[in-house]
Design an enzyme around this catalytic site. Structure first.
Site, mmCIF file in Angstrom:
data_model
loop_
_atom_site.group_PDB
_atom_site.id
_atom_site.type_symbol
_atom_site.label_atom_id
_atom_site.label_comp_id
_atom_site.label_asym_id
_atom_site.label_seq_id
_atom_site.Cartn_x
_atom_site.Cartn_y
_atom_site.Cartn_z
ATOM 1 N N GLY A 22 0.791 -1.226 0.000
ATOM 2 C CA GLY A 22 0.000 0.000 0.000
ATOM 3 C C GLY A 22 0.816 1.264 0.000
ATOM 4 C CB SER A 23 4.412 2.012 0.083
ATOM 5 O OG SER A 23 4.877 1.094 -0.888
ATOM 6 C CG ASP A 24 0.350 6.112 -2.268
ATOM 7 O OD1 ASP A 24 0.715 7.190 -1.759
ATOM 8 O OD2 ASP A 24 -0.754 5.590 -2.024
ATOM 9 C CE1 TYR A 32 -3.385 0.613 2.885
ATOM 10 C CE2 TYR A 32 -4.156 -1.500 2.061
ATOM 11 C CZ TYR A 32 -3.561 -0.271 1.832
ATOM 12 O OH TYR A 32 -3.160 0.061 0.569
ATOM 13 C CE LYS A 220 -0.977 3.001 -5.467
ATOM 14 N NZ LYS A 220 -2.209 3.795 -5.284
ATOM 15 C CG ASP A 248 -2.695 6.095 -8.043
ATOM 16 O OD1 ASP A 248 -2.760 7.329 -7.862
ATOM 17 O OD2 ASP A 248 -3.281 5.263 -7.314
ATOM 18 C CD GLU A 274 -6.042 5.663 -9.486
ATOM 19 O OE1 GLU A 274 -6.013 4.809 -10.407
ATOM 20 O OE2 GLU A 274 -6.229 5.362 -8.299
ATOM 21 C CD GLU A 301 -7.374 6.528 -3.968
ATOM 22 O OE1 GLU A 301 -6.944 6.086 -5.045
ATOM 23 O OE2 GLU A 301 -6.935 6.194 -2.861
ATOM 24 C CG ASP A 324 -13.443 4.798 -1.687
ATOM 25 O OD1 ASP A 324 -12.255 4.461 -1.801
ATOM 26 O OD2 ASP A 324 -14.100 4.587 -0.644
ATOM 27 C CG HIS A 351 -9.968 3.502 -4.448
ATOM 28 N ND1 HIS A 351 -10.273 3.545 -3.096
ATOM 29 C CD2 HIS A 351 -8.640 3.264 -4.521
ATOM 30 C CE1 HIS A 351 -9.172 3.361 -2.391
ATOM 31 N NE2 HIS A 351 -8.169 3.177 -3.221
ATOM 32 N N GLY A 353 -9.286 -2.087 -2.917
ATOM 33 C CA GLY A 353 -8.085 -2.364 -2.146
ATOM 34 C C GLY A 353 -8.368 -2.057 -0.690
ATOM 35 C CD GLU A 382 -7.180 0.152 -7.093
ATOM 36 O OE1 GLU A 382 -7.991 1.040 -6.777
ATOM 37 O OE2 GLU A 382 -5.937 0.293 -7.004
#
Lengths: 441, 441
Positions: A22-24, A32, A220, A248, A274, A301, A324, A351, A353, A382
């Site tokens: 989940g890193s961006d 999370y 990402k 994204d 995105e 999102e 979302d 969106h 995840g 997604e």
């Protein structure tokens, strides 16, 4: 008749930052999490309504308190009345004259309303013995339109417009339901593309995604142009020319920066860009869309409500609308957004995840296909293969598609062991000696 | 060096709904409230930083918890470091990678950040022995510009633009400071115009406002067209042709509805129409502005951040910008907004009233006059004569003007007795037998 006897809240967190899942570019170390609620009644039928706000760690307790601030609207109320007029129930929650000040219709309070609304829909679907997408798809056009609050929408979408859209789709419902059961609903995957992954891991996961039947992956970008060019090229080499690659930026750029950056990635055939900039920037997105065309701009999102989506459609800010399940005020507002997208002829690629977003949002896309837009060309949901084991009815994704859930409810119910084990800060996962709250700070 | 040793929060509520003070078309029964914090240090100088979020009752506890969620960023930190780089401190709070998910930069979490930022400014001003407006007005152009985060602004305002604006104003600072001390800063009053007041009370208070030297009054509208026409006409008859009358719909209308409604009020010479529709609707406000011209459109008290103000200026959505001391992320973001307004040549007439908003926002307008826009033509600060007795340094408003505060600090400190007496739900005002939380629901 029965009444709501309890609205219990939970602060559930998963120590995902330890794995860089989940890193961006804007979220380097998410844990999370879900601010979660369970609605109980005295009906004696065993049905509960479950709902949640997805967050990424710190502040999950604020969302839990925000949900508690809404309890007085439903606790002790007649269940059949609340569930029988979900349009009215939505307004009851959103138009609270004092709580409204804390938004209005945005951020912590609006997301909390979404969790409560979704929990009520979960309860309603379980009582009907239907998955949410089926429950919604069986409603009459008039019932569907009555779920929507048209305040602030009428310059773009009137109730008459909405009724026209749903009525036009009505004759084909049965055929599209059959197609959905036979073909599933297209998915794409973000699993390969997290910013914290090595190039080797990116290549391996990208190839796995193709082997698993996905027609699109997402990477990402936005932290380093040099890295992004290399990673996009690496991914393109790994998957070949026939697989779509979206990127994204997670709101990293200003307007001109987005346009300039994308010029460097354009040679690799980008499916969409995105969240190039602030989700609040309707005009900025429109300028970016003009500047990066023909690459489509995708966002949603973090778009706070239907009023923002309305403007993004009016201004040409987005070509892919990413609704979302847990950002706006629940199912009702998402139906408003689906109707807006249908009115403007823009495709919706939700969106997902996070925690439970896949489980929840699939119902909206499937309902949209059966009863609203009547279209799944270029549309996909997604998918991230992560944390599904915590849900009673995890998504069924295979052969590159979501397959329609048949279990009654909205998909939002976590297994009991998770509610106990991942409670923050006292659950066993978080108790003394376990992962610290913020391992990288 | 010294460190921050405590960040204490308070849930303070006033039972204003019992009097219908503050009633309007969207807020029928507000209990004016403040989610309040006090920052203490070990410096031994007796200085504390006080700040707050203004709310209208329910949900004030959510804001208090949101403030607590920010404590880890400042508790135990070096005071001189935090106060010495307020631009950096702002980013520390706003860019928290996990808390950001709860906005980003909007609603409950963003307002909580504003309270913390403002409390730090209060502390900084007290340490400097200066009222906030003086402290800011003495900063160099480079120091002022360094307070602003230009992310998402650069398509409308660059650091170079901002520096140019502040440098242009620099030579006249001393003269304008003298003018401010001699003339005050213009005020207008909303006291006569609350929707719950009778026509007799409206007339009496409107005449009192004129006698008190105010050049503009404001009336709440939007609940009933017939009532609005009568009330505006009644007010016009009471004050004569030379006093300005603004109207405020508090977000009640859709776009066309706003244009149609205002056509009925236009004959009474309306100074501006405030909040005609959703504060999120940049394009809607622009359409309304075109539709009601030459009546100016005013908005801002619910505009969530600088990105929205940027767009409203780009699109011509507003002709009067009403910044609010406690909606966006504090002094720093309001300086960004003042710079944007100066760039676009739009006048700023801050929102005030509520609890402590007059005390806080006057510093921003006075700083703007001395060091940014260098202009007070057509500009004025809202004034409501209500709840000022709860502040250590209440505003000094007479002869239709705000008079510059001389006490060190940002004006945001409540008297100790109020913190004890009005704490919710355990303070004496709210304890058993006292006013119920929601007397009209």
């Amino acid at each position: 008749m029965s009444v709501i006897t309890a609205v219990d809240t939970f602060d559930i967190r998963f120590p995902t930052s330890l794995e860089l899942d989940g890193s961006d570019a804007m979220n380097p170390d998410p844990d999370y999490s879900a601010a979660y609620l369970v609605i109980r009644t005295d009906a004696g039928d065993g049905h509960e309504g479950h709902g949640f706000v997805f967050t990424i760690g710190r502040g999950n307790e604020v969302e839990a308190v925000a949900i508690q601030a809404l309890r007085h609207h439903i606790l002790g109320r007649n269940v059949e009345e609340l569930l029988g007029d979900m349009g009215g129930t939505w307004k009851l929650l959103v138009h609270d004259s004092q709580l409204r000040w804390l938004g209005p219709e945005k951020g912590v309070m609006h997301m909390a309303i979404g969790a409560v609304v979704n929990a009520l829909w979960d309860l309603k679907a379980k009582r009907a013995g239907l998955p949410l997408w089926e429950l919604l798809s069986r409603m009459s056009p008039e019932e569907i339109v009555a779920l929507v609050d048209f305040r602030y929408l009428s310059d773009a979408l009137t109730p008459e417009d909405a009724l026209g859209i749903v009525r036009t789709a009505e004759p084909g419902r049965a055929a599209r339901r059959a197609a959905l059961l036979a073909e599933g609903y297209p998915a794409y995957t973000t699993t390969p593309g997290w910013l914290g992954y090595s190039d080797d891991k990116l290549v391996r996961l990208a190839k796995e995604a193709v082997a698993d039947g996905f027609g699109q992956i997402k990477l990402k970008v936005g932290a380093s142009l040099e890295d992004d060019i290399r990673r996009v090229r690496t991914a393109r080499d790994a998957v070949g020319p026939d697989i779509k690659i979206a990127v994204d930026a997670n709101q990293r750029w200003d307007v001109q920066e987005a346009i300039d950056w994308m010029a460097h990635l354009a040679p690799y055939d980008i499916a969409w860009i995105e969240e190039p900039t602030s989700p609040d920037d309707v005009l900025g997105h429109a300028a970016i869309a003009r500047g990066v065309a023909p690459i489509p701009v995708a966002t949603g999102e973090h778009v706070q409500n239907r009023v923002m989506f309305k403007q993004m459609l009016q201004a040409g800010s987005l070509q892919v609308l990413q609704l979302d399940a847990a950002r706006v005020a629940g199912v009702n507002e998402n139906i408003a957004i689906l109707l807006l997208a249908a009115k403007f002829g823009v495709r919706v690629c939700p969106h997902a995840g996070g925690v439970g977003l896949c489980e929840a949002v699939q119902h909206l896309s499937m309902f949209d296909f059966v009863a609203v837009s009547a279209d799944k060309n270029g549309r996909m949901i997604e998918f991230v293969d992560h944390l599904h084991e915590h849900f009673v009815t995890p998504v069924d994704v295979h052969d590159g598609s979501y397959w329609p859930p048949s279990a009654p409810g909205a998909g939002s119910e976590m297994v009991g062991g998770t509610l106990a084990g991942y409670s923050f800060p006292d659950g066993p996962v978080w108790a003394a000696g376990s992962p610290p709250l913020t391992p990288r700070q």
